[in-house]
Design a protein around this motif. Sequence first.
Motif, mmCIF file in Angstrom:
data_model
loop_
_atom_site.group_PDB
_atom_site.id
_atom_site.type_symbol
_atom_site.label_atom_id
_atom_site.label_comp_id
_atom_site.label_asym_id
_atom_site.label_seq_id
_atom_site.Cartn_x
_atom_site.Cartn_y
_atom_site.Cartn_z
ATOM 1 N N VAL A 157 42.873 2.783 -17.561
ATOM 2 C CA VAL A 157 43.458 2.488 -16.356
ATOM 3 C C VAL A 157 43.878 3.341 -15.525
ATOM 4 O O VAL A 157 44.346 4.547 -15.880
ATOM 5 N N VAL A 158 43.379 3.656 -14.223
ATOM 6 C CA VAL A 158 43.633 4.636 -13.057
ATOM 7 C C VAL A 158 44.716 4.031 -12.223
ATOM 8 O O VAL A 158 44.609 3.055 -11.663
ATOM 9 N N ILE A 159 45.760 5.115 -12.078
ATOM 10 C CA ILE A 159 46.953 4.542 -11.186
ATOM 11 C C ILE A 159 47.110 5.712 -10.181
ATOM 12 O O ILE A 159 46.780 6.760 -10.669
ATOM 13 N N ASP A 160 47.992 5.253 -9.093
ATOM 14 C CA ASP A 160 48.385 6.224 -8.139
ATOM 15 C C ASP A 160 49.831 6.909 -8.918
ATOM 16 O O ASP A 160 50.788 6.171 -9.366
ATOM 17 N N SER A 161 49.909 8.037 -8.840
ATOM 18 C CA SER A 161 50.901 8.966 -9.516
ATOM 19 C C SER A 161 52.467 8.606 -8.854
ATOM 20 O O SER A 161 53.351 8.624 -9.566
ATOM 21 N N LEU A 162 52.153 8.305 -7.514
ATOM 22 C CA LEU A 162 53.308 7.921 -6.798
ATOM 23 C C LEU A 162 53.800 6.522 -6.588
ATOM 24 O O LEU A 162 55.100 6.322 -6.906
ATOM 25 N N THR A 163 52.820 5.584 -6.242
ATOM 26 C CA THR A 163 53.197 4.244 -6.286
ATOM 27 C C THR A 163 53.130 3.311 -7.297
ATOM 28 O O THR A 163 53.491 2.217 -7.569
ATOM 29 N N ARG A 164 52.555 4.042 -8.441
ATOM 30 C CA ARG A 164 52.191 3.385 -9.666
ATOM 31 C C ARG A 164 51.033 2.371 -9.436
ATOM 32 O O ARG A 164 50.881 1.227 -10.190
ATOM 33 N N ASP A 165 50.406 2.242 -8.389
ATOM 34 C CA ASP A 165 49.466 1.120 -8.094
ATOM 35 C C ASP A 165 48.239 1.443 -8.643
ATOM 36 O O ASP A 165 47.915 2.638 -8.864
ATOM 37 N N LYS A 166 47.334 0.252 -9.028
ATOM 38 C CA LYS A 166 46.154 0.495 -9.588
ATOM 39 C C LYS A 166 45.227 0.810 -8.493
ATOM 40 O O LYS A 166 45.133 0.326 -7.455
ATOM 41 N N ILE A 167 44.213 1.600 -8.928
ATOM 42 C CA ILE A 167 43.044 2.365 -7.984
ATOM 43 C C ILE A 167 41.957 1.715 -8.140
ATOM 44 O O ILE A 167 41.269 1.861 -9.485
ATOM 45 N N GLU A 168 41.491 0.967 -7.217
ATOM 46 C CA GLU A 168 40.040 0.385 -7.331
ATOM 47 C C GLU A 168 39.050 1.209 -6.624
ATOM 48 O O GLU A 168 39.263 2.187 -5.993
ATOM 49 N N PHE A 169 37.883 1.109 -7.357
ATOM 50 C CA PHE A 169 36.692 1.884 -6.906
ATOM 51 C C PHE A 169 36.600 3.425 -7.410
ATOM 52 O O PHE A 169 36.146 4.324 -6.644
ATOM 53 N N ALA A 170 37.625 3.611 -8.156
ATOM 54 C CA ALA A 170 37.739 5.269 -8.647
ATOM 55 C C ALA A 170 36.525 5.536 -9.658
ATOM 56 O O ALA A 170 35.970 4.724 -10.339
ATOM 57 N N ASN A 171 35.648 6.578 -9.509
ATOM 58 C CA ASN A 171 34.577 6.834 -10.097
ATOM 59 C C ASN A 171 35.207 7.817 -11.436
ATOM 60 O O ASN A 171 35.849 8.620 -11.390
ATOM 61 N N ILE A 172 34.357 7.263 -12.703
ATOM 62 C CA ILE A 172 34.823 8.008 -13.898
ATOM 63 C C ILE A 172 33.650 8.437 -14.560
ATOM 64 O O ILE A 172 32.434 7.624 -14.501
ATOM 65 N N LEU A 173 33.481 9.805 -14.856
ATOM 66 C CA LEU A 173 32.431 10.228 -15.562
ATOM 67 C C LEU A 173 32.761 10.661 -16.965
ATOM 68 O O LEU A 173 33.850 11.314 -17.082
ATOM 69 N N LEU A 174 32.026 10.130 -17.819
ATOM 70 C CA LEU A 174 32.200 10.646 -19.307
ATOM 71 C C LEU A 174 31.385 11.848 -19.558
ATOM 72 O O LEU A 174 30.151 11.756 -19.536
ATOM 73 N N LEU A 175 32.035 12.999 -19.852
ATOM 74 C CA LEU A 175 31.066 14.220 -20.176
ATOM 75 C C LEU A 175 31.295 14.836 -21.607
ATOM 76 O O LEU A 175 32.407 14.542 -22.355
#
Length: 748
Positions: free
Chosen positions: A32-50
Amino acid sequence: MIKLPKNIVAFCVSFLLYSITLQSQTVDIKGVVIDSLTRDKIEFANILLLNTDSSFYSGATTDSTGSFVFSVEERKSYLLKVSCLGYNSKFFPVAFNQLFEAELTQDEIVLNEVLIKGKFNVIKNNASNLIFRVTDLIREEAFLATHILEKIPTVYVDFNNKIFVKGSGNVLILQNGIELPSNTLVNQISPQSIERVEISRIIPAKYLNKGVSSIVNIITKRVEKRNLKLHSNLSPNRLYDADVSLKINKEKHSFYTYYNLYYRNFLENKTIDNQINHIYSTYYLQTKPRKEFDNEFFYGYSYNLSNKMVIGLDGYLSLYDENFITKNNINQNLIDLSASKINFTTQNYSSYIQYKDSVNTANARINLNNKKVDDKISYIQDLEDNSMDDNCSFSSEVDYSRIFSETLKLNIGLNYSHLNNQTEFNYSKESNHYGFMENNVTAYCDLNKDFKNISLLVGVNLFTQDRYFRNDDLNLKSTYFSPKFSGIYTFNDYNSLMLGFYSSQNFPSLWQLMAIPIHITPNYTVKGNPHLKPENITNLSFEYDYSKGTAYFSSTLFYKQAKNKIVDEYANTEENTLASSKINLNKCSDWGMSLLFNNSLFDWWTIRMSLDIFNKNIPDNSYYKKNLVSTDASITNVFNYAKKWMLAVRYGYNGRRLAYNGYFKPYNNSLAQLRYNMNKKLSFSLIWIQPIDVYKSESMVYYNSSGSYANNINKIKTSTVLFSFTYNILNDPIKRNNQIYSNEDKKY
């Protein structure tokens, strides 16, 4: 040739097949990807597996809960690259067999930001909410938070920024799950900070006993900036609204102050036709001036103890004055009838603390409220009524939510409230005192479970009430149980079906409970009833939704039953005057269909239409019909030109509604608004509206079987042209070097 034993051959073949099967088994990488300040979930974040050599292996995008998942065929070292517009990109090593949490820090200056111009689905549904995704272009064009809300298909915002959801204005506004001290504060929220808006499709268990019709939760992202804004509506000598807001976010500190001025000066004409024992009479009343004046002050401060915890304080002060002079129009001669002056002083203070990480959210809040009312009415007959009301209340609340997995979520909480009221009445030298005390405890729970194409939500609200009427030495205790359920089946990205059921309560107000006669006019008195029961409302609905791009359509079949409906019962006194008291009906019901359509036919033209057809049944009606079919409809057209001009035209039709032994007919309404955004700081509007609020109406009530009735036609001259403007005096910008990506196939 060496011949191997069969058991050895079988062993070797089995070992080989097992090895192949083992290698072909997949392993999930979840996170899960979250905002480090507000702790809100971030929608539409791009995830690359390398791979470890930075070569590409797979890619994904986070969903509305900020979650993502990869399936890999072997356990080895991988790297995750996580990026999103407005955030600094980060690399993370992969961890297996555990939920991975990626924290992104906000990028204050976003370079080479891509503004998405494609028409992806801005509407998303789940078992709890309709989710409206806010794009960069929507934020860019909005001067106020309500400019974003008015783009949501189920939401209507009137000229005074009052918010309606599916026609009902009894709406509660939240910001990041925390209640605003007042809905007036919605425009204190910066539109550039809004990420999405969640409109409740079914009332959360937490609010089932608060009498609200919908919850609007505005999800925002905290950015460091200063904002000073002035907004005003003006109609000379008749209407004036103004508000000034200042908000500062700096490092761990946030401060806001908000001032709102409300002024009305209307001319009211009321016609009352009576028939009592076959004797007809008609009264023509005129109220001028009909003045209302309110000064509201809001202020608040919050401090982020860490990137997961925030504490805050809110304060509120309202100074309200009302001045009505009513005259009786007899043969074109105006004769003084009554003069009314009312003063309200309301204070509210609250403090809260919130903890939020990727799994847990905990809230605690304390509220203290004090309201004082000074009411004075003078009559031509040398009579004078005075009342002094002192109302003090206290409430506390704790709330906890947990995400057990991507498919299982829980919300529980407890609320306690205490109310103490002292009222003094002086009616023509007759003095009365009234005391009332109330203690309430609420416990609630919501559980959400997601399957492949099905999402289920079950909840319950348990409410206990202890009321004590000092004058009558009457103590009433009661307990109420309110269940809820909703399930949504999603066919694909565009179509869904939802079944919803919930039970809620509407509790009588203090004035409805007081058993002391209150003189509205010399010939009309009202009286409360301390034995009133709360209204128990059961709602059942079946809804179909279609959403693609900016197109949205919904069709809802609904049934609503109200037990213990609180109504006025009228009767004639021995002095041939009119008196009303409060009673509970056994039950009444509504059933019907609701249709809603919204679509951008072109980039410059958006149309919205709604239609409600319903039948109301009141079995307790003795002197009027028991069933009546009503129709409500509205159509809104919005035209945009060059991102600077906006023209909105709206017409609403309201049908006659069945009431207890009579009917009620709200007047139809019309609105036309022309808005011009001069630049990033200044916006102007011309607004024509008819009527303002619900000041025009007609009602008919029958008293008895002999046909005695009262027909009230209320006409307040409120058709007017308003001049409105919004000026961003200070608004720290986020610097952008925009690149436009035009998505022609409308896929995102």
